[in-house]
Design a protein around this motif. Sequence first.
Motif, PDB file in Angstrom:
ATOM      1  N   ASP A  78      77.835  17.691 -43.668  1.00 64.80           N
ATOM      2  CA  ASP A  78      78.030  17.181 -45.173  1.00 64.80           C
ATOM      3  C   ASP A  78      77.747  15.958 -45.417  1.00 64.80           C
ATOM      4  N   ILE A  79      78.618  15.131 -44.581  1.00 63.53           N
ATOM      5  CA  ILE A  79      78.857  13.643 -44.663  1.00 63.53           C
ATOM      6  C   ILE A  79      77.428  13.141 -44.052  1.00 63.53           C
ATOM      7  N   LYS A 113      74.848  13.577 -46.508  1.00 60.77           N
ATOM      8  CA  LYS A 113      74.873  12.619 -47.777  1.00 60.77           C
ATOM      9  C   LYS A 113      74.593  11.033 -47.341  1.00 60.77           C
ATOM     10  N   ASP A 164      71.594  10.830 -49.833  1.00 61.90           N
ATOM     11  CA  ASP A 164      72.064  10.102 -50.997  1.00 61.90           C
ATOM     12  C   ASP A 164      72.091   8.690 -50.662  1.00 61.90           C
ATOM     13  N   LYS A 165      72.531   8.334 -49.556  1.00 64.11           N
ATOM     14  CA  LYS A 165      72.786   6.781 -49.182  1.00 64.11           C
ATOM     15  C   LYS A 165      71.731   6.050 -48.563  1.00 64.11           C
TER      16      LYS A 165
END
Lengths: 309, 246
Positions: free
Chosen positions: A207-208, A211, A215-216
């Motif tokens: 998940d991280i 992300k 996303d980042k």
Amino acid sequence: MDVLASNRRQFLKFLGTAAVVGSVTPDVLAAVQQGPKTTSVTILHTNDVHSRLDPFPMDGSRNAGKGGVARRATLIQTIRQEQANVLLFDAGDIFQGTPYFNLYKGEPEILAMNRLGYDAGTLGNHDFDGGIDNMVTQFGKASFPILIANYDFKNTVMDGRTIPFKLFEKGGVRIGVFGLGIQPEGLIPRAAYKETKYLDPIEIGNDIAAKLRIDKKCDYVICLSHLGFKYTEPIVSDNVLAAKTRNIDLIIGGHTHTFLDAPVAVNNLDGQPVWINQVGFAGINLGRIDLAFDKGKAVSSTGKSVEVK
Amino acid sequence: MKKYLLLLALATLSACNPGYHLTNRTSNRIGVDSLTATTDSSMANFLKPYRQGLDKSMNEVLARSTGRIEKGKPDAPLNDLLTDALLKQGSEKYGKPIDCSHLNYGGIRSNLPEGTITTGSIFEVMPFDNQLIVLTVTGAMLQELMNHFAQKNELVMGGLRAKIHNGAVQDVTFTNGRTLKPNETYTVLLSDYVANGGDDAGFLKNPVRNENINYLMRDALIDYFRQVGKTGQPINPVSDGRISIE
């Protein structure tokens, strides 16, 4: 002269030349191929330093005279002078192993890491050894963040004292770094970790990393892990993590005190080779990984084209 | 036309903020020793007061050894010395004999040097603040405990001799003459870490009795080595081969 002997000499001569060429030219070739848009980032890392502030004593043992935070300081300073973009990480078990920890509870370890300019660290099981209240006290002195994504500290005094990930921008390159810790149950005394909840490192890691990548908009994703390099038992390790996730580029590992001569590549769910590295323990080694980045269309390190999103 | 396409591609790329991609990665494991780096004086100065405080409390000479005392599998001089030391000190503190002692192999964090053994040396061997526990267990549970550690070839015991066959412990003979019977009870001296299920020893949850004798393992060892030092006799590191593999 014997033809065979002559050929053999020629061959040896060729080998010798090749070895020399091989050792000096890659940087030059790389510079020519990559052109001016190349950005270099140097990752330095340690794991399981275990309060080894001084070198091992000169007592004739295997590690006599090795390690020591004052020598590590010189090495890191030299590399920082040579390289514009340097990041310095630790993969946990900063504490426990020399009387420094028994007497000072981790203060000199943390203050030394501040002086070395660590950019981030994660938690090892032995970082709980002074109890969870001591973690608050000692990590409170750190000028670098403690990254841990799979420990839920909600009902403990450590709540709000750690962050799951951090973004670094070096020469325009966006690098996302997150941390993963080992299962405390059966390893850390319950009285030390109290109500810390352990979350599945594969699920959280996936998940991280997604992300950070999506996303980042990170160009490179690093996991600081204290899961351990590899086990014969079917439990999660860095090797398992690498194989069962996406979007992680590099795992800087610890816990198993594994001395890797060079990083090990393990293909992830997308078939991309994830690098796993670990450099023993006690600060005997400093790990160094040099990364080169080009702007624009992404090509994986194996030369395979990757879709740009 | 070609030029136009290239321009279009470039425009698209910049519009999407394509970022960077990895083109090369290399690694280097740098040994940290006197050959690779000099000592940074600022860091050395920072450490100085901490080290001085440490020296004051850690430099008491407890005993002497004729050679390095090392741990090892399945048996080694340090394994035997530490478990014997704990059994002696623990029994004195407990006030009655204890059948056997156990150490988790991973809990022995260092070896002991040749020559002088100081308080600091013992802190390096046993840095954890673990308490000694006397567990009263059935023979069956003691067998399970020993098998658990024998499976990893990490069986470290005092007060008995045993053989490991295919990861299972056999032919157990206690120094006090007892033999291992599943339904009899035995006292085992071990760390609160293991007694509380550490090192995956969760099966120890329901012993017959669990008594904390309020004695740190490290203090027990320091007391033992100080007593040995007072005899004037140096320690001779030998293993008696109490644990063997068949």
